[in-house]
Motif scaffolding. Sequence first.
Motif, PDB file in Angstrom:
ATOM      1  N   ASN A   8       0.627  -1.047   0.366  1.00 17.67           N
ATOM      2  CA  ASN A   8      -0.182   0.145  -0.166  1.00 17.67           C
ATOM      3  C   ASN A   8       0.598   0.996  -0.224  1.00 17.67           C
ATOM      4  OD1 ASN A   8       0.813   0.612   2.491  1.00 17.67           O
ATOM      5  ND2 ASN A   8      -1.126  -0.685   3.752  1.00 17.67           N
ATOM      6  N   VAL A   9      -0.106   3.210  -0.223  1.00 19.72           N
ATOM      7  CA  VAL A   9       0.392   3.942  -0.439  1.00 19.72           C
ATOM      8  C   VAL A   9       1.960   4.094   1.203  1.00 19.72           C
ATOM      9  CG1 VAL A   9       0.542   5.643  -0.915  1.00 19.72           C
ATOM     10  CG2 VAL A   9      -0.646   4.649  -2.080  1.00 19.72           C
ATOM     11  N   PRO A  10       0.923   3.654   2.149  1.00 15.47           N
ATOM     12  CA  PRO A  10       1.818   4.690   3.154  1.00 15.47           C
ATOM     13  C   PRO A  10       3.331   3.208   3.348  1.00 15.47           C
ATOM     14  CG  PRO A  10      -1.035   4.379   3.408  1.00 15.47           C
ATOM     15  CD  PRO A  10       0.155   4.084   2.196  1.00 15.47           C
ATOM     16  N   THR A  11       3.428   2.219   3.023  1.00 17.40           N
ATOM     17  CA  THR A  11       4.540   1.312   3.241  1.00 17.40           C
ATOM     18  C   THR A  11       5.773   1.889   2.152  1.00 17.40           C
ATOM     19  OG1 THR A  11       3.343  -0.287   4.056  1.00 17.40           O
ATOM     20  CG2 THR A  11       4.767  -1.066   2.725  1.00 17.40           C
ATOM     21  N   LEU A  12       4.699   2.198   1.206  1.00 22.02           N
ATOM     22  CA  LEU A  12       5.365   2.765   0.070  1.00 22.02           C
ATOM     23  C   LEU A  12       6.420   3.936   0.194  1.00 22.02           C
ATOM     24  CD1 LEU A  12       3.963   2.141  -3.535  1.00 22.02           C
ATOM     25  CD2 LEU A  12       6.007   0.868  -1.938  1.00 22.02           C
ATOM     26  N   ARG A  13       6.071   4.522   1.035  1.00 24.68           N
ATOM     27  CA  ARG A  13       6.782   6.388   1.490  1.00 24.68           C
ATOM     28  C   ARG A  13       7.564   5.614   2.166  1.00 24.68           C
ATOM     29  NH1 ARG A  13       0.955   8.495   2.100  1.00 24.68           N
ATOM     30  NH2 ARG A  13       0.896   9.079   0.234  1.00 24.68           N
ATOM     31  N   TYR A  14       7.324   5.375   3.106  1.00 23.62           N
ATOM     32  CA  TYR A  14       8.197   4.330   4.371  1.00 23.62           C
ATOM     33  C   TYR A  14       9.484   3.045   3.703  1.00 23.62           C
ATOM     34  CZ  TYR A  14      10.441   1.164   8.064  1.00 23.62           C
ATOM     35  OH  TYR A  14      11.617   1.313   8.536  1.00 23.62           O
ATOM     36  N   TRP A  15       9.628   2.627   3.089  1.00 22.31           N
ATOM     37  CA  TRP A  15      10.789   1.752   2.456  1.00 22.31           C
ATOM     38  C   TRP A  15      11.157   3.185   1.394  1.00 22.31           C
ATOM     39  CZ3 TRP A  15      13.140  -1.392   4.608  1.00 22.31           C
ATOM     40  CH2 TRP A  15      11.505  -2.248   4.738  1.00 22.31           C
ATOM     41  N   LEU A  19      14.990   3.511   2.116  1.00 21.70           N
ATOM     42  CA  LEU A  19      15.735   3.573   0.611  1.00 21.70           C
ATOM     43  C   LEU A  19      16.551   4.610   0.406  1.00 21.70           C
ATOM     44  CD1 LEU A  19      13.968  -0.310  -0.440  1.00 21.70           C
ATOM     45  CD2 LEU A  19      15.859   0.230   1.624  1.00 21.70           C
ATOM     46  N   GLY A  20      15.885   5.453   0.723  1.00 18.49           N
ATOM     47  CA  GLY A  20      16.575   6.913   0.015  1.00 18.49           C
ATOM     48  C   GLY A  20      16.526   6.860  -1.920  1.00 18.49           C
ATOM     49  N   VAL A  21      14.963   6.287  -1.910  1.00 19.50           N
ATOM     50  CA  VAL A  21      14.790   5.937  -4.167  1.00 19.50           C
ATOM     51  C   VAL A  21      14.687   7.496  -4.213  1.00 19.50           C
ATOM     52  CG1 VAL A  21      13.853   3.681  -3.322  1.00 19.50           C
ATOM     53  CG2 VAL A  21      12.712   5.146  -3.396  1.00 19.50           C
ATOM     54  N   SER A  22      15.157   7.641  -5.355  1.00 11.51           N
ATOM     55  CA  SER A  22      15.373   8.554  -6.360  1.00 11.51           C
ATOM     56  C   SER A  22      14.071   8.421  -7.428  1.00 11.51           C
ATOM     57  CB  SER A  22      15.966   9.394  -6.689  1.00 11.51           C
ATOM     58  OG  SER A  22      16.842   8.670  -7.192  1.00 11.51           O
ATOM     59  N   TYR A  23      13.282   7.010  -7.622  1.00 11.24           N
ATOM     60  CA  TYR A  23      12.559   7.093  -8.928  1.00 11.24           C
ATOM     61  C   TYR A  23      10.609   6.977  -7.877  1.00 11.24           C
ATOM     62  CZ  TYR A  23      14.117   2.413  -7.183  1.00 11.24           C
ATOM     63  OH  TYR A  23      14.503   1.114  -6.337  1.00 11.24           O
ATOM     64  N   PRO A  24       9.948   6.896  -8.987  1.00 13.49           N
ATOM     65  CA  PRO A  24       8.633   6.946  -8.715  1.00 13.49           C
ATOM     66  C   PRO A  24       8.289   5.158  -8.105  1.00 13.49           C
ATOM     67  CG  PRO A  24       8.337   8.052 -11.015  1.00 13.49           C
ATOM     68  CD  PRO A  24       9.701   6.990 -10.555  1.00 13.49           C
ATOM     69  N   LEU A  25       7.449   5.552  -6.691  1.00 15.71           N
ATOM     70  CA  LEU A  25       6.975   3.948  -6.386  1.00 15.71           C
ATOM     71  C   LEU A  25       5.604   3.913  -6.366  1.00 15.71           C
ATOM     72  CD1 LEU A  25       9.073   3.472  -3.212  1.00 15.71           C
ATOM     73  CD2 LEU A  25       9.888   2.823  -5.189  1.00 15.71           C
ATOM     74  N   LEU A  26       5.235   2.937  -7.562  1.00 17.31           N
ATOM     75  CA  LEU A  26       3.354   2.931  -7.376  1.00 17.31           C
ATOM     76  C   LEU A  26       2.771   1.419  -6.780  1.00 17.31           C
ATOM     77  CD1 LEU A  26       3.498   4.011 -11.710  1.00 17.31           C
ATOM     78  CD2 LEU A  26       3.837   5.086  -9.604  1.00 17.31           C
TER      79      LEU A  26
END
Length: 83
Positions: A8-15, A19-26
């Motif tokens: 879900n979106v909150p979990t993706l925001r956390y990761w 992880l310091g990712v700079s690409y989109p997570l959908l």
Amino acid sequence: MLLVSTDNVPTLRYWAGELGVSYPLLSDFAQRKAAKDYGVLMAERGMASRATFVINKDGVITHIEEGGSAVDPTGALNACTRR
């Protein structure tokens, strides 16, 4: 690079933060259509198996990383630099 996950979106925001990712997570959480369409949905568990797909500009899958190695983007990055 783009990540699609059944999380879900909150979990993706956390990761993304961890992880310091700079690409989109959908998130494919609601319908899991992307996971189903790419053949990685484990419907009985409500999640997808780990897989990374490299898709070229023409929409053709050129490389698939599956299992534990799909977590590390190195294989996908190497596939992107091949000629």
